[in-house]
Structures are given as structure tokens and as C-alpha cells.
Design a protein around this motif. Structure first.
Motif, PDB file in Angstrom:
ATOM      1  N   GLU A 107      -9.268   1.115   3.321  1.00 30.48           N
ATOM      2  CA  GLU A 107      -9.773   0.705   1.591  1.00 30.48           C
ATOM      3  C   GLU A 107     -10.026   0.354   1.622  1.00 30.48           C
ATOM      4  OE1 GLU A 107      -6.035  -0.532   1.317  1.00 30.48           O
ATOM      5  OE2 GLU A 107      -5.773   0.038  -0.747  1.00 30.48           O
ATOM      6  N   ARG A 145       0.932  -1.256   0.149  1.00 31.11           N
ATOM      7  CA  ARG A 145      -0.288   0.055  -0.585  1.00 31.11           C
ATOM      8  C   ARG A 145       0.517   1.064   0.065  1.00 31.11           C
ATOM      9  NH1 ARG A 145      -3.689   1.184   5.240  1.00 31.11           N
ATOM     10  NH2 ARG A 145      -4.366  -0.872   4.857  1.00 31.11           N
ATOM     11  N   GLN A 164      -1.512   7.996   5.092  1.00 32.61           N
ATOM     12  CA  GLN A 164      -1.872   6.633   4.955  1.00 32.61           C
ATOM     13  C   GLN A 164      -0.676   5.599   4.204  1.00 32.61           C
ATOM     14  OE1 GLN A 164      -4.887   5.153   6.251  1.00 32.61           O
ATOM     15  NE2 GLN A 164      -5.611   6.796   6.603  1.00 32.61           N
TER      16      GLN A 164
END
Lengths: 1133, 392
Positions: free
Chosen positions: B293, A172, A974
Motif C-alpha cells: 500500500e 484494510r 488483498q
């Protein structure tokens, strides 16, 4: 925590089911195998256990199909640290769902602390394992690449996805940003932001940019103003040139006109239209002269007519008399219109009147009253109709009376004689119904027999004095449950306390021995001992100095040696003293624990004896042996209660039968009494006699009712006949009242009915006779008046007046018409003559005026001999030339107006010049072109400036920029979170490896080898640059990395890790039940035995619960694990 | 007299939310500040107010574009043509309103400043001061004119009243002094969340930002209608913005399957719907099994069927009891690791590497002082991802 019993009270398909997990014998592992076939509810059971511990999940419940979600209830007996056995229940409420055995809410904290804060998921992950989890866990720990921290974490937590988690987080972060990454979110977003930034900067209208646009616009405005000025100047010169040309041309024209005027007469200009005015006056004078001549001739002609029509004096009286005659009327119509027919009409009417008088007389004769006055019998129509109605009323009433009397006579003949009236059997029928209700006793007798049979069955197996036990009173079910539970609990607690006491005793013995050993150690010397040896040495030295003997010397030597030894031991004995103090402390602790355990044991023993005594009393109360097990209490109680119920049923059935017999006798007596009062025979079968009497009573009652209905109908008919007779009398009286005043010969109903047609005719003829008499009288008056008028007219006309009056009147009327026509002609001639004289006078005046006006038209003009028409034409020609000259002068002067004087003079001096106007026009066109170009440029500059200011800003770009920045800001956070998470997790896993390796690796190796022997002999840990790696060791000494092991081996390694994790947790936190669901179904017997031994290891630390549907695994468990408990899944019903 | 009070329109300043990634919403709101200002003018004309008050920050210093000024002049002229005059002052973002540099605004548009601090409209005197600097540390109040006798007196001021938290300290002024100055009404600007203060017959109105631009301004979205009558002024807030920001929490801990998750999300979104305007929603999710997510993906699916609600951000966190579970070795050890000096240095290095790669405008998101908050999120994220991805 230990699960002693799970209660599936209302859950899934289970109702009031329970699974008991027996406690192991001393020293045996705590392993329970729960055996049940597939679909027996093992998953349901585990789910119920989880919901007991953590509460029901909200939303639709997967096991609320038999019972409503709100009715679901599970329970358990749990053994909690520091609390002992606790019975808990859990319902599906959102709050206060945890209850005690009495359904009172208890705090969740009791379970939370026992579960060490584990969540439901964490508990499920750590303390349950099934075949699928085992297989997948083995596969997934391969991803850890042998990382020791990850493997130990997997063993501890049950979670095997650490490797994938760290990879996912890293991926990610990399998707967002990676060094030299081209397609990352950050790179793409940054590039776009740069483009947006450039576009926004280019589009932004800054102060400087706006100033440039404004200045450009202002410059264009200045250029436009200059071109516009030049154009105006060109226009002015062109206008001056055009004016000069006009001036030049008009000056020449004026000169020519002045020359022509000099030959024409002087005098002022004629007014506008003078020629037409003169012509009109000439024509007017001519016409007026003609009109005067014609008027004179007309006057003469009218005078002749007047003379020919003189005036008649008789006209007025004739008109008055004729008007009076015209006013006379006969029967509303004018007399004169009917004068000629009145005589003949009078004769005819007199004849008709005589005829009607004869008819009246005939009618009176038919009525047999010839001398009666007709007016007395000529009734009005209303009176005639009333009389006819009264006659009809009498006839109708008479007919009704006859019909009613006939019907009454027929009914009387049909009714016949009255039958005998029946008796009232109501009381007899009630008594008969009462008797019939209790006549049959068979149902009560059968109920009594059934109750006796049930009692006999219920008391089978009970002692003979069972009824005495029931009479003495049975203990309550709750009492039995409480006592049995207390006895069981105390027995278990006592065993536990005995075990604990043994352990404490052993600990005390060990502590005592250790203390003694420490005390016996030579270097355990304290300060007081050194002081004591020093005092002894000094005292012996003093004695030796006093005596100085060999003995004192030896004694001193010994004392000195002992003191030195004590001091040497003291100096080197700090550690020994520490150990001694620890041993003392441990001894005290062990003593205290032993005393506590002893006290607890003694207390429990006392309580169990008391419980035993209570059990004995209850057993006797239940008819059992005094030493009977409490488990038999409930069954016996239920049997006794059943017997008591059956005995009560027998008594009730007997009572009911007796009561029914009493009722039957009473009903029979009542029936006999009722029959006797009616005179029935009560000697034989009374019920048959009564039944027959009741049956006959129906037909008798019907006949009696029918005769009564007929008598009532006859009475009604008699009443109706009387009413009709009364109506007839009333009608007759009415007719009599109406005929009393009439002179009739017969006043009966029939007589009056026969006279009615003659009375109607008399009424009609009498009325017509009256009308005709009136008309004859009027005709006679009219004819007299006509004659009188004719005589007056004759006198006016001068005649004798003895002729036919109608002819006289016609002559008078003709005379009047002729006189009126002559008078009209005379009047017309007089009026026309007057008009003609007035018209002639006006024409004379107009002629004089016209001649004066014509003379005025030529006033102040030069004298002339020309007739008026030619004279005025010449003067008009003169005035036309004068007008042309004035126009030319005006145009010449007007051409200079508004024109620059200097430019005009300049252009005038150039004339005549044939090309000058073309030159000036070209100059204007050129200036116009220049001005238009400048104007367009100015407008464009202004438009650009304005449009730039008014243009929509690039908010779309600014919005995209802001949105993108938000995305990147959030994405950066994030990504940072992911990277930091990986960093922290890897650090934590290293710490975990360091922290747990010493305690877990031995367990892992032991379990792994037990499961995989002889293929594997152990495990080892390699230190590598990226951390410590776990490897397996084969008998040959070869080491194999985890990821290179077979799938099966990895599954076994995972099981070994979980086992080590369980033991680690149990050591640190305390044991919790571990639930294993058929994990060995794919194992061969050897591996299964090994796995079962490992389960026993779990049971040695805590509690292992194995669900299985394989019977051979149950056998293997019994064979492998000493003292293993095997229980069956409960039935679902 | 009826006045429409607004401030802080920040013309040209865009909405900052990921929700605008939705093409329809992005298109609708690309000129949000202008569209909202036009709605304010429409409201003033429709209600035929006696004057429109603009208490500063009409523009935004970050978007200095003279086109915005032209737009302002066009709109205020429209109001003036309809009989609604405007009284305005400059705020700390209003360099474009410099009358010396750009000239007057037009008929019926009164910019109050030191040279012309008062204008009288009808029976009311309006007072205001515009300052030229973006940062003013002292109070404007002592320089405001005295009350005009026999008139109603209305003041316009751009101020961080009582040093309002979260806003630049611009011309701080004590509320007590303000209310005692002698005016009947104060129209204030600078604080983007609306409020009203009443002290006897005196009213102070902070109308708030008409169109909120980000989650932090979620309390804005209004203008204030004030009526000056015989007694104390009366006021009424009117919603005006096209997009509002909201937040909602949902606990997915008990959801057994994805369908239940979708149902729970839909219920939250339907509850967030607001008639007449769109809503950008910040969603706080409590769950053990769903990462932010995944929730974002599921929410996007649900929102396709929900009108007027868009996702601003998703925050996913495990239940509080799990975060502090004493028995979770990994959590415990991660937290211990956070306090290690070596670890913190490594974390700072990671943060710096990422920060240096960011565009300068947003580098502050990863400032060093954010480290502790990021680490807390990181620990929770590892736990969440681990549980979400492991069903063994």
C-alpha cells in the motif's frame, strides 16, 4: 555468542580504537557498563557492532565522514559457540567483506549460524533497547489489551505493534468489504459495474438489433420506389397534356400560313442572304463602269510626260570619272574634300621643313660637331636614357667611394692602441666555488649534537646493556603480538576449561551418586538375577529333599523367599531398571564429558606452559625479567627500536661531519694549486687573494673585448671603401662602351652629362623634319592627279578643259545631277502608264462577271418585270412565310415525341380546356411531395443503419469495466490476505501463549515485581472468551488489567517482558549480547537498582552491555552488580 | 512477395490493468484494440505489402458487437483500396466473421473456409480453413488442400500448436506434421506470445497479439513482416502495440530513509521506459519495512515525473532469509497454524464470505484452490506490516 572486544579501526570519528568487554569472574554476571559522555559515540559503536555482524548497508554511509566509505573497517573478537574466540573484521565491500585477523575472507555462515538466522533488524529489535523504545513499548503494549500472546510476543521479538498491525489489516479488509457496508470499495465498484454492464448491453449491436434496422431500411426503400413511380407517372401525364396543347395551337397557325403563300410567285427558296447579294452586285457593276473611264484619261496624261523628258548619253562616263576622283586621298583624307586648300597647305609645309633643318644645324654646332651627320647623333629614347643612367651610375659610385674612405679614416683615428690581453681564470673560479661550498662545518656539527641528545633521551629507562640487546636482534612485532594473544587466549581458555572441568566433575559426581543410588534400589533386579535366585532355590530344594533337615528347610525357605522377592521386584521393577539404565547412560556421558574436559584442560595447561616459556625467552630478549607480562613486550620493543634508531642517527651524524672535514681540506688544496699556476701569492689568506683576482678579472675582460670590437669595425669600413672603388671603375667602363661609337667632342663623364640636353633636342627636331618631308611630297602628288581628272571631264562634256580644275569638276557634277533627275521622271511615267493599262483590263473582266452573276440569282424563278431590287424583296417575303410554316410543323410534331401515345390522344380529345394544365401541375406537386417524404424516410433509415454499424463502440465503458474488475480482483485478494493474516496471527499468538507461558510467566512476574515492588506483588492470567489476559496483582490482592496500568508501570512491564524474552531465547538458542542504551536515566535510584539487578540477570544468562553517560548509574552498577566491568568509551582520535 | 502477418487482434476486448486508472492513459487506450488494428493497416499500406494475413481471433467472443465487424470491413477496404488485399480465417473467437450469417466482407478481402479454402494472389496460393465451433479438439491439418504446383504456398491456421500451455486446446496440431505439409510458409494464430519456427525452407510464424491486454500477454505487442524470395522465407518482427506490460524488481532493504526509497523507485521506473509506447509495470519489492500500500502511494508520487510508465501492480515481500528465520516464533507458529484443520476451515469460511460478495466475473480470484497462495501471502503480509509499523 559473546563480544570480547570491539575494534573501531576506521569508523566514524574513531581510528584504531577498541572497547574491551572483560570476562566476568567465575560466578559473576557478564555485565559491562560502557561509560562515556554525550556525543562520545555510543550510537556509532552500536552501529559498528551491527555492521560487523550483518555487513555494511549499501548507499551513502552515515559514518563515512572522516574516512571514505571504502576505507571503513570494524573488527571484534567474538566468542562463538563450538569455535571459541574468533577475531573478525568487516569492510564495506559488497561481497567477501567478512575477514579474519589476517584479512582473509571467511564465510558468512560462521556468523549466520551463531546469530540463529536473525536478520539485522530482528537482532536490533530483540537485543537492543533504549529509553525511547522502553517508553514507547510500554505505551504500545496497551493496545494489546493484555492479550497474553501479544505481550509474550512483544517480549520475545521486541516488536510492540502487533495490536496495531492486526487492527490495520482488519481495517484494510473492512475498507474493501464489510457486511452491510455501504461505502466499501467492493460495494461502490460493484454498483458501478452493474451500471456499466447495463449500458454496454444497451449499446451492443447484436445480430437481432442490426436485422431490425436493416429491415426498416429496406421497407423504407420499397415505399420510396412506389412514390417515385407515381411521381414519374404524374410527370408523364403533365407532359402529354402540354404536348396536346402545343399540337392543337400549331395546327391552327399552319393553316393561316398556307393561305398567305398562295398569292406569291413560285420558285425555289432563295439562298440565305440573296437580297444582300443582289444589292451588292448592282453596286459593283456601277463602280466598275466608272473605273474604266478614269483609266483611259490617265493613260493620255502620262504619254505627254514621257515625251517631255528624253534620255542623256554622257551620264555614264561622267559618273565613272567623278567616282574615280572621289576615290583619290591625301594623307588618308579624300582629295576632293581638300582640293581647294591643298595648294596653300603645300607652301606652308615647305617653309616649316626649312625651319627644322636650321634647328638641326644649330644643335650640331652646340655639340661642336657641325659636320657630323645628324642621323649619327639622333639617338633613340631608350639609348638616350641608358646613356643618362650610365652617367648617373658613375656619379653615385664616386660619391659612395668618398664617403666610405672618410668613415674609415675617422674610425682609425678613434681606435687608438691595443690594451694587454687578460688571463683565463675558469679553473681558479671552479676551485674557489668548490672551497666555498665546504667552508662551513657548523650545520653538520649541530646535527651531530642533536643526534647525541636524542640517543641519550631514548636510552633513558633502558637497561645498560640495551645496545647488546639490539645487536643480538630484537623479536618481530608480529611475533610478540602472536605470543601475547596466544598467552592471553590460553589463559582465558584455561580458566574456562577449569570452570568447565569443575562443572563436569560435579556432574560426574552427581551421576555416580545417582547410579549408586539406583543400583542400591531393591527393585533393581534384572532377569539374570531372577534366574540365579531360581537356580539357587532349585539347588537348595534338591538338597532339602535329599536331607529333609530343619536346617535345609530353613535354607530352602530363605532361598524360596529370596527367589520370590527377586521375581516380585523384577515384575514391579521395570521403572527402576529404566532409571538405572538412564543413570548408567548419564554416568557414562558424564564420565566422557569429564574426561574430555580433563583432556582439554590438560592440553591447555601444557600449551600455556609452553607459551609461558616462549614469553620468558622473549622477555629476556627484550631486557625484561623472565616472568614479565606479555603486555609489557610491545612497549619495550618500541623503546628498544626507538633507541636503535637514535643510535643509528648518531653514527650517521658523526660520519657526515667527518666526510665534510675531508671535503674542506681537499677544496683548500685545489684552490692553492689553481692560484699558484696563475702566479698569485699563496703565502697569506689564499681565499682573499683569489677573491680579489676574480673580482678584477671582470673589468679587464670588458676593456679587452671593447678594443677587439673597435678593430673589427675598422676592418669592416676598409672593406666597404674597397668595394665602392670597384663599383666606380665598373660604372666608368660602362659609360666608355656606350660613347665609343658616338662622334662626340668630349667623352668624359662631365662632357657626356653636358651634351645630354642637346642630344635630346637633336633627337626630337630630326624626327619632326622627317615627318614633314613625307607630307610635302604627298601634297604635290595629289595636286597633279586633280588636274589630270579635270581635263578628262572637260573632254566628256565637250569643253576645252583649260580652266580651273575644281570648277571643271563642279560643272561636271551639276551636269550629271540634272540628267539623272530627268531620267527618273521619264521612268516613273512609263511605269504608271503600264499599271493603269493593266487595271483597266481587269475592270472590264469584272464587269462582265458581275452582270452574269446577277442574272443567275433569279434563275428558275417565275419571270418578272420588276427591277432586281424589288424582285428579290418579293421573293424573300415568300421564303419567310414558308419558314414560319415549317417551324410550326416541327413544333407540332416535336410535341408528341417522348410522350405516351395513349395519354396524348386522351389529352388531345379534351382540348380545348383552359384548366387542364393547372390540374396536371397540381397532380405533379402532390406526387413530388409524397416522393420526397418517402425519400427522406429511406435516407434516414439507411443513415441510422449505417451510423449504427460505424459508430464507435463503447470501448471506454469496456475499458473502465475491465479496469474496475482488475481493481476489485486485486482488492479482493488483498482483503483476503489481510483477513487470513489476522486469522493466522491470532492463532499463532494463542499458540505462543500456550507454548511460552510456562517458561516466561515466572520470569515476567519476577522481573515485574523486582521493578515495581512494593506497589505490585505479582501477575496473573485470566482466561476470557477472547483469549488469555495478563493482569497485575496489587498487595491488596486486587487485579488490574494491563491497559489500566500507569504508563510507567507499563514500561516496566514491557522491560520485564523483554527480559523474560531474552532469557527464553537464551535458553532455546543460546545467548547473544544484549545492548541497553541508557534505559534507566529516568528511573529513581530504587528502580534503577532493580533494573540493574535485572541486567545482572541477563548477564547471568548471557552478556549485557549497558551504555550510559550518567556517572551515578556507573556507581549504582558497581554497587549493585557484583564484579561488573566498567570501561570508558575510547577517544575518537 | 512481402506479407504482413497478424493474428489475435481481439477487436473490442479492452486492456485489463489498474494502470488504466490514470485518466490520460485510460483515455489514450480506451480503443486500444481498434487503434492498434488501424496501425496495422497503416503499416501494410505504408510498406506496400503484397498481402495482409490475419490468422484468426480477429474478434472476441466476450465482446460480440457487429460494430466491430463494420470497423473491420472499413479498415480492410481501406487497405484494399490502397492495393493491399487481405487473406483471413476465423479463429475460436470469430462468430462475427460467419459469412453465411453476415455476408461477404468486400472486394480484395478473402475469407478462407471449407467452401473456398484457397485463393491465388500473384504467384502465391493462400490456403486456410475456418471452423465454426469455439472448441475444436482435432487437428485441422488433414483437411488443408495439397500444395499447388509451380506456386508459392502459404497456409493460415488457428491452432494451439503442440498443445501450447496456457491456451485453450484449439485445433491442436503437431509442429512436425505442419512443417512437412508442403507449404512454404505457415501464418499461425491463437498463441498470444510471438515465435517463429524454421525447418529448412519452411517457416511458421506466430505473430502474437498485437496489443497485449494484460500482464500475462506481456510478450506480445508485435506483427511479423515476411518476405518470400528465392531461398527460405525471411521475417522481421515489428512492434505495434501502444502499451506494453513489464515487470521489475527492486530491493529496498538497505534504504535508510524515504528519500532513498523514492530514488530507488525512480531508477527502476526510468529503466522501464520504452521509446514509442507506454509501459504498465508490475513491481516486485523486497523490503522489511514497506507494505504494498505504501509503495503504491510512493510510486504514484514518483511516476508523476516519469513519462510513459504506469503502475500495474505492486508485490511487496520480505527478504527470503527473513521468511525462513528459524528464530521468528510468530512466523513459525503461523505456519504451524496453517496446517491445522480447524484453521483451514475457518480460512475457507472467510474466503467464501468474501467470494460470495464479489461480482461473479471476478469471483475466481478467491477460488478455494487459491487458498494456499493467499495464506503464504498472508503470513508474509503480517510480518511486513508488523515490521513496517513497529520501530520500537
Amino acid at each position: 555468542m559473546r563480544l570480547n572486544r570491539l575494534d573501531l579501526i576506521r569508523y566514524g570519528r574513531f581510528s584504531d580504537a577498541e572497547i574491551i568487554f572483560p570476562k566476568p569472574a567465575q560466578g559473576a554476571p557478564d555485565v559491562t557498563v560502557v561509560f562515556g559522555p554525550n556525543e562520545a559515540g555510543k550510537s556509532t559503536t552500536f552501529h559498528a557492532f551491527l555492521e560487523l555482524l550483518f555487513g555494511f548497508k549499501s548507499g551513502q554511509h552515515p559514518y563515512a565522514f572522516r574516512f571514505e566509505r571504502s576505507d571503513l573497517l570494524v573488527g571484534a573478537e567474538l566468542e562463538l559457540p563450538e569455535r571459541g574466540p574468533v577475531v573478525l573484521r568487516r569492510n564495506s565491500k559488497r561481497t567477501q567483506s567478512l575477514l579474519d585477523a589476517s584479512d582473509r575472507p571467511v564465510s558468512e555462515g560462521m556468523l549466520t549460524s551463531a546469530l540463529h538466522g536473525l536478520t539485522r533488524d530482528a537482532f536490533e529489535e530483540r537485543f537492543s533497547l533504549n529509553e525511547k523504545g522502553l517508553r514507547e513499548g510500554g505505551e504500545r503494549i496497551a493496545g494489546a489489551q493484555g492479550d497474553l500472546g501479544q505481550l509474550l510476543h512483544a517480549g520475545l521479538s521486541g516488536l510492540t505493534g502487533m495490536s496495531q498491525t492486526l487492527d490495520a489489516l482488519s481495517a484494510r479488509a473492512d475498507r474493501f468489504h464489510k457486511k452491510r457496508g455501504r461505502g466499501t470499495v467492493l460495494k461502490v465498484g460493484s454498483d458501478r459495474l452493474k451500471v456499466i454492464g447495463q449500458e454496454l448491453r444497451a449499446d451492443r449491436l447484436t445480430t437481432e438489433k442490426e436485422r431490425r434496422l436493416r429491415e426498416d431500411r429496406d421497407q423504407r426503400t420499397v415505399a420510396f420506389d412506389a412514390a417515385d413511380t407515381a411521381l414519374r407517372q404524374a410527370h408523364q401525364r403533365q407532359a402529354a397534356g402540354r404536348a396536346a396543347q402545343v399540337w392543337y395551337d400549331r395546327a391552327a397557325t399552319i393553316e393561316e400560313l398556307s393561305q398567305a403563300l398562295s398569292d406569291l410567285p413560285d420558285g425555289p427558296d432563295l439562298p440565305a442572304g440573296a437580297a444582300a447579294h443582289v444589292a451588292g452586285l448592282i453596286e459593283k457593276i456601277t463602280a466598275l463602269s466608272v473605273r474604266i473611264t478614269e483609266s483611259d484619261a490617265e493613260i493620255a496624261k502620262l504619254d505627254v510626260v514621257i515625251t517631255e523628258h528624253p534620255e542623256d548619253v554622257a551620264v555614264v562616263p561622267l559618273r565613272a570619272e567623278l567616282d574615280r576622283l572621289d576615290q583619290l586621298t591625301i594623307a588618308g583624307a579624300p582629295l576632293m574634300g581638300r582640293a581647294s586648300t591643298a595648294q596653300a597647305d603645300l607652301a606652308r609645309r615647305v617653309d616649316e621643313k626649312a625651319e627644322l633643318a636650321a634647328q638641326i644645324k644649330d644643335a650640331l654646332s652646340r655639340l661642336r660637331v657641325p659636320d657630323a651627320a645628324p642621323s649619327a647623333l639622333a639617338l633613340e629614347p631608350d639609348a638616350l636614357e641608358a646613356l643618362a643612367g650610365a652617367v648617373q651610375q658613375c656619379l653615385t659610385a664616386h660619391q659612395s667611394l668618398g664617403a666610405a674612405e672618410s668613415a674609415a679614416d675617422a674610425a682609425r683615428a678613434q681606435l687608438g692602441d691595443a690594451p694587454v690581453e687578460p688571463q683565463d681564470l675558469t679553473a681558479l673560479r671552479a676551485a674557489f666555488d668548490a672551497w666555498r661550498g665546504v667552508a662551513d662545518l657548523s650545520a653538520a656539527e649541530q646535527a651531530q649534537e642533536r643526534a647525541l641528545a636524542t640517543r641519550t633521551k631514548a636510552v633513558a629507562g633502558l637497561p645498560s646493556h640495551w645496545s647488546a640487546l639490539i645487536d643480538a636482534g630484537l623479536p618481530a612485532r608480529e611475533t610478540l603480538d602472536d605470543v601475547a594473544r596466544e598467552w592471553t587466549t590460553l589463559t582465558a581458555d584455561l580458566a574456562s576449561a577449569r570452570s568447565d572441568l569443575d562443572v563436569r566433575a560435579a556432574e560426574l559426581a552427581a551421576a555416580t551418586a545417582d547410579h549408586r543410588a539406583q543400583e542400591a534400589a531393591p527393585d533393581v533386579v534384572d532377569l539374570a538375577m531372577t534366574e540365579q535366585t531360581r537356580r539357587k532355590r532349585d539347588m537348595v530344594w534338591q538338597r532339602h529333599r535329599d536331607g529333609l533337615t530343619p536346617a535345609s528347610a530353613d535354607e530352602f525357605e530363605d532361598a524360596m523367599t529370596a527367589d520370590d522377592g527377586a521375581r516380585a521386584h523384577y515384575l514391579s521393577g521395570a521403572e527402576a531398571r529404566q532409571r538405572l539404565r538412564a543413570a548408567q547412560s548419564q554416568l557414562q556421558t558424564a564420565k566422557a564429558r569429564h574426561d574430555t574436559a580433563q583432556s582439554l584442560y590438560d592440553g591447555l595447561a601444557t600449551r600455556r606452559e609452553e607459551a609461558q616459556m616462549r614469553c620468558g625467552k622473549l622477555a629476556l630478549a627484550l631486557g625484561l625479567a623472565e616472568d614479565a607480562s606479555p603486555s609489557a613486550f610491545v612497549g619495550r620493543l618500541q623503546a628498544l627500536e626507538h633507541a636503535a634508531d637514535a643510535a643509528a642517527d648518531v653514527v650517521n651524524a658523526q660520519t657526515a661531519l667527518k666526510a665534510r672535514e675531508v671535503d674542506q681540506n681537499s677544496a683548500r688544496d685545489g684552490l692553492a694549486q689553481a692560484a699558484g699556476s696563475l702566479g698569485l701569492d699563496t703565502g697569506g689568506d689564499i681565499s682573499t687573494v683569489v677573491h680579489r683576482a676574480l673580482t678584477l678579472e671582470d673589468s679587464n675582460r670588458k676593456a679587452w673585448d671593447k678594443w677587439q670590437d673597435g678593430a673589427q669595425a675598422l676592418a669592416d669600413l676598409d672593406d666597404r671603401a674597397a668595394q665602392c672603388a670597384e663599383n666606380y671603375d665598373l660604372a666608368q667602363a660602362q659609360l666608355d662602351r656606350m660613347t665609343a661609337a658616338l662622334p662626340l667632342a668630349d667623352r668624359t663623364v662631365e662632357g657626356v652629362q653636358a651634351a645630354l640636353p642637346d642630344l635630346r633636342q637633336l633627337h626630337q627636331v630630326y624626327a619632326e623634319h622627317g615627318k614633314l618631308s613625307t607630307r610635302v611630297e604627298a601634297l604635290e602628288h595629289a595636286i597633279d592627279a586633280l588636274k589630270t581628272g579635270a581635263r578628262r571631264l572637260a573632254r566628256i562634256m565637250g569643253d576645252a578643259g583649260d580652266g580651273d580644275p575644281v570648277q571643271v569638276i563642279d560643272d561636271a557634277r551639276a551636269r550629271l545631277i540634272a540628267s539623272e533627275r530627268s531620267g527618273e521622271k521619264r521612268e516613273d511615267a512609263l511605269r504608271r502608264r503600264e499599271d493603269t493599262v493593266a487595271a483597266k483590263q481587269r475592270a472590264d473582266t469584272d464587269l462582265a462577271n458581275a452582270e452574269a452573276e446577277l442574272a443567275a440569282c433569279f434563275k428558275r424563278q417565275a419571270t418578272s418585270d420588276l427591277p432586281p431590287r424589288e424582285r428579290v424583296a418579293l421573293l424573300e417575303k415568300r421564303d419567310g412565310l414558308r419558314a414560319e410554316k415549317r417551324v410550326a410543323e416541327n413544333e407540332r410534331d416535336a410535341a408528341r415525341a417522348g410522350v405516351d401515345a395513349d395519354l396524348f390522344d386522351e389529352e388531345l380529345t379534351r382540348l380545348p380546356d383552359a384548366t387542364r394544365m393547372a390540374e396536371l401541375a397540381q397532380a405533379v406537386t402532390d406526387a413530388q411531395d409524397l416522393r420526397d417524404t418517402a425519400r427522406d424516410a429511406e435516407r434516414e433509415a439507411a443513415r441510422v443503419h449505417r451510423a449504427t454499424l460505424e459508430a464507435a463502440d463503447r470501448s471506454d465503458l469496456a475499458t473502465e469495466q475491465a479496469t474496475l474488475q482488475e481493481e476489485l480482483r486485486e482488492g479482493a485478494r488483498q482483503a483476503a490476505v489481510a483477513r487470513l493474516g489476522v486469522l493466522a496471527a491470532r492463532g499463532a499468538l494463542r499458540r505462543l501463549a500456550a507454548e511460552r507461558r510456562s517458561t516466561m510467566l515466572r520470569d515476567v512476574e519476577a522481573a515485574f515485581v523486582a521493578m515495581t515492588a512494593p506497589a505490585w506483588t505479582g501477575v496473573d492470567v485470566w482466561s476470557q472468551s477472547d483469549g488469555e489476559k495478563l493482569v497485575g496483582i496489587q498487595p491488596s490482592g486486587n487485579t488490574v488489567p494491563v491497559e489500566q496500568m500507569s504508563t510507567g508501570t507499563m514500561g516496566q512491564l514491557y522491560f520485564a517482558l523483554r527480559l523474560a524474552g531474552y532469557r527464553s531465547f537464551a535458553r532455546d538458542m543460546g545467548p547473544l549480547p544484549m545492548v541497553l542504551d541508557d534505559i534507566m536515566e529516568t528511573f529513581d535510584d530504587t528502580r534503577a537498582r532493580a533494573a540493574l539487578k535485572l541486567c545482572a540477570d541477563i548477564g547471568a544468562e548471557g552478556q549485557a552491555i549497558l551504555f550510559t553517560h550518567h556517572a551515578h548509574l556507573v556507581d549504582l552498577a558497581r554497587d549493585t552488580i557484583e564484579g561488573v566491568a566498567v570501561v570508558d568509551m575510547p577517544d575518537r582520535a | 512477395m512481402r506479407l504482413l502477418v497478424s493474428a489475435d487482434t481481439h477487436l473490442g476486448s479492452p486492456i485489463r490493468s489498474v494502470a488504466l486508472r490514470n485518466p490520460d492513459l485510460g483515455d489514450r487506450l480506451k480503443q486500444a484494440s481498434r487503434d492498434t488494428f488501424a496501425k496495422i493497416i497503416d503499416l501494410a499500406i505504408d510498406e506496400q505489402v503484397d498481402a495482409l494475413m490475419l490468422a484468426g481471433d480477429i474478434f472476441d467472443n466476450h465482446y460480440p458487437d457487429l460494430k466491430s465487424r463494420a470497423f473491420l470491413v472499413t479498415q480492410l477496404s481501406r487497405a484494399a483500396d490502397a492495393g493491399v488485399p487481405t487473406v483471413l480465417i476465423r479463429g475460436n473467437h470469430d462468430a462475427l466473421l460467419d459469412h453465411r450469417a453476415h455476408g461477404a466482407l468486400g472486394e480484395g478481402i478473402h475469407l478462407l473456409h471449407k467452401g473456398a479454402p484457397t485463393v491465388v494472389i500473384g504467384d502465391t496460393a493462400f490456403h486456410g480453413l475456418s471452423f465454426d465451433a469455439a472448441h475444436v479438439a482435432k487437428s485441422f491439418l488433414p483437411d488443408y488442400p495439397q500444395r499447388v504446383p509451380d506456386k508459392r504456398n502459404v497456409g493460415l491456421m488457428h491452432t494451439s500448436l503442440d498443445g501450447a500451455a496456457g491456451h485453450d486446446p484449439y485445433a491442436p496440431c503437431a509442429e512436425r506434421d505442419l512443417m512437412a505439409h508442403g507449404y512454404d510458409l505457415w501464418c499461425l494464430g491463437h498463441i498470444h506470445a510471438p515465435f517463429e519456427r524454421a525447418d529448412g525452407p519452411v517457416l511458421a510464424v506466430m505473430p502474437g497479439i498485437p496489443q497485449p491486454r494484460h500482464f500475462g500477454e506481456r510478450r506480445g505487442g508485435s506483427v511479423t513482416m515476411v518476405t518470400l524470395g528465392e531461398g527460405a522465407p525471411e521475417y522481421e518482427r515489428r512492434a505495434i502495440g501502444q502499451l506494453g506490460f513489464g515487470e521489475a524488481s527492486v530491493d529496498l532493504s538497505d534504504c535508510a530513509d524515504q528519500q532513498q526509497v523514492l530514488r530507488s523507485l525512480r531508477a527502476v521506473f526510468l529503466e522501464a521506459q520504452e521509446a514509442g509506447r507506454d509501459t504498465a509495470l508490475r513491481l516486485h519489492v523486497t523490503t522489511e519495512h514497506h507494505t504494498a500500500e505504501l509503495i503504491t502511494e510512493l510510486a504514484a508520487e514518483v511516476l508523476e515525473g516519469v513519462e510513459g510508465v504506469f503502475l500495474d501492480k505492486v508485490k511487496s515481500s520480505p527478504p527470503p532469509d527473513q521468511q525462513s528465520a528459524e528464530s521468528d516464533d510468530l512466523l513459525r507458529l503461523m505456519r504451524e497454524e496453517l496446517h491445522e484443520a480447524g484453521f483451514r476451515q475457518a480460512a475457507l469460511d472467510e474466503l467464501e464470505a468474501l467470494r460470495l460478495a464479489l461480482p461473479a466475473d471476478i469471483a475466481g480470484a478467491l477460488a478455494e484452490e487459491e487458498l494456499d497462495a493467499l495464506l503464504e501471502e498472508a503470513v508474509a503480509e503480517v510480518a511486513l506490516t508488523l515490521h513496517a509499523g513497529d520501530t520500537a
